[in-house]
Write a protein that holds these residues in place. Structure first.
Motif, short mmCIF file in Angstrom:
data_model
loop_
_atom_site.label_atom_id
_atom_site.label_comp_id
_atom_site.label_asym_id
_atom_site.label_seq_id
_atom_site.Cartn_x
_atom_site.Cartn_y
_atom_site.Cartn_z
N LEU A 48 0.83 -1.20 0.00
CA LEU A 48 0.00 0.00 0.00
C LEU A 48 0.87 1.25 0.00
N TYR A 49 1.91 1.26 0.83
CA TYR A 49 2.83 2.40 0.86
C TYR A 49 3.43 2.65 -0.52
N LEU A 50 3.92 1.59 -1.14
CA LEU A 50 4.60 1.73 -2.42
C LEU A 50 3.63 2.23 -3.50
N LEU A 51 2.40 1.72 -3.51
CA LEU A 51 1.43 2.15 -4.51
C LEU A 51 1.01 3.60 -4.29
N LEU A 52 0.77 3.99 -3.04
CA LEU A 52 0.40 5.39 -2.77
C LEU A 52 1.51 6.33 -3.22
N ARG A 53 2.74 5.95 -2.94
CA ARG A 53 3.86 6.81 -3.35
C ARG A 53 4.02 6.82 -4.87
N ALA A 54 3.82 5.68 -5.51
CA ALA A 54 3.92 5.62 -6.97
C ALA A 54 2.89 6.54 -7.62
N LEU A 55 1.72 6.64 -6.99
CA LEU A 55 0.64 7.46 -7.53
C LEU A 55 0.65 8.88 -6.97
N GLU A 56 1.66 9.17 -6.13
CA GLU A 56 1.80 10.50 -5.53
C GLU A 56 0.57 10.90 -4.73
N LEU A 57 0.05 9.92 -3.97
CA LEU A 57 -1.10 10.15 -3.11
C LEU A 57 -0.65 10.23 -1.65
N PRO A 58 -1.37 10.96 -0.81
CA PRO A 58 -0.98 11.08 0.61
C PRO A 58 -1.00 9.72 1.31
N LEU A 59 -0.05 9.53 2.21
CA LEU A 59 0.02 8.28 2.95
C LEU A 59 -1.15 8.13 3.92
N ASP A 60 -1.77 9.25 4.29
CA ASP A 60 -2.91 9.18 5.20
C ASP A 60 -4.25 9.25 4.45
N SER A 61 -4.25 8.86 3.18
CA SER A 61 -5.49 8.82 2.40
C SER A 61 -6.50 7.88 3.07
N ASP A 62 -7.79 8.24 2.99
CA ASP A 62 -8.80 7.37 3.59
C ASP A 62 -9.10 6.19 2.68
N ALA A 63 -9.90 5.27 3.19
CA ALA A 63 -10.16 4.02 2.47
C ALA A 63 -10.81 4.24 1.11
N GLY A 64 -11.48 5.38 0.94
CA GLY A 64 -12.12 5.66 -0.34
C GLY A 64 -11.16 5.73 -1.50
N VAL A 65 -9.89 6.01 -1.21
CA VAL A 65 -8.91 6.14 -2.30
C VAL A 65 -8.72 4.81 -3.02
N LEU A 66 -9.08 3.71 -2.37
CA LEU A 66 -8.90 2.40 -3.00
C LEU A 66 -9.78 2.23 -4.24
N GLN A 67 -10.86 2.99 -4.32
CA GLN A 67 -11.75 2.89 -5.49
C GLN A 67 -11.32 3.82 -6.61
#
Length: 305
Positions: A48-67
């Motif tokens: 999850l960390y690696l994917l959020l960083r690859a997409l340049e998304l905040p590490l504290d994104s809420d669960a909705g970001v998965l969609q």
């Protein structure tokens, strides 16, 4: 003729959302012989960390970001980073160029070991209380500083103290300088290229702290690729792991205030420390996971001058 197994990476074009990619990544982590522990201790958290960083998304994104649906460019980057992590065994922190200790972010690259230390809990929770009542922490040093992360944690914890940090590696100190600057501490943290205290100007410290190389050389020879990707000198403590620790304790005698402390993270060397340094009365500090692998020596027991 035995059929060739299907390429498990062939179906990535069908992965549209971040949730799809996370599920795929977790299966890939389970399939590949990767080593964890540098960024996270389980596959879900690291993926999850690696994917959020690859997409340049905040590490504290809420669960909705998965969609969230990925663009073609994002899918390419996600797959590239996962392939490099899982097939090439590149540590995640070297892909993202960062590591976290608590709330503090540090720049890292292949010049330094990836920050991870029990001092993250020891510094704020125990260190000051180990000193005699009324003694203020005015001058501290981080020996074998690497990325500078522990020196910076010390500076944040003790805002009135001067902080020295030393390392034998000039390349590591280049990274440490980046982190000292990023944390706006150039006026308080001094960096020295030195083999322990050999080239550090004379000073008397309240606390000498170190997370030195402590793995026996034979163990370093057999490390997983992720750990072998880090600088060997940051791991290799010599034949029995104690080479740097011996020198540190010997030199600490002339570097401590009478009330001073030496605090060292020593990994699996508990028995070796007890056997060799019993006369120095080592004290073991409790850690949350029960490993208790941080040892304390007091100036009075070192024969400090």
């Amino acid at each position: 003729m035995t059929a060739r197994p299907a390429d498990p990476w062939a179906g990535t074009a069908r992965l549209t959302t971040l949730a799809d990619w996370l599920a795929f990544a977790e299966k890939a982590y389970a399939r590949e012989p990767v080593a964890l522990g540098q960024v996270a201790t389980n596959a879900h958290d690291e993926a999850l960390y690696l994917l959020l960083r690859a997409l340049e998304l905040p590490l504290d994104s809420d669960a909705g970001v998965l969609q969230r649906k990925l663009t073609a460019v994002e899918r390419t980057k996600a797959e590239t980073w996962l392939r490099r992590r899982l097939l090439d065994r590149v540590p995640a922190a070297y892909l993202t160029r960062e590591a976290w200790l608590g709330e503090h972010r540090f720049y890292v690259d292949e010049r330094v070991i990836i920050p991870r230390s029990y001092f993250l809990e020891i510094i704020p929770e125990q260190l000051e209380a180990l000193l005699p009542a009324g003694k203020k922490v005015r001058h501290v040093v981080d020996v074998c500083t690497g990325s500078g992360c522990l020196a910076i944690l010390l500076a944040h914890q003790f805002p009135g103290a001067k902080v020295d940090a030393c390392d034998l590696s000039a390349a590591a100190l280049e990274v440490a300088a980046i982190n000292v600057r990023d944390h706006a501490l150039t006026g308080r943290v001094r960096l020295f290229q030195s083999d322990v205290f050999d080239a550090v100007p004379p000073a008397k410290y309240d606390v000498i702290l170190s997370n030195p190389p402590y793995e026996p050389s034979a163990l370093v020879d057999t490390q997983a690729p992720e750990f072998a990707a880090e600088p060997r000198m940051a791991h290799d403590g010599g034949r029995d792991g104690l080479t740097i620790i011996r020198k540190l304790l010997r030199q600490a005698r002339a570097r401590l205030q009478p009330h001073g402390l030496v605090v060292i993270e020593v990994g699996g060397l508990h028995a070796a420390i007890e056997a060799e340094f019993a006369a120095l009365h080592p004290e073991w500090l409790p850690t949350q996971d029960g490993s208790d692998c941080v040892v304390l020596f007091r100036a009075k027991n070192l024969g400090a001058t």
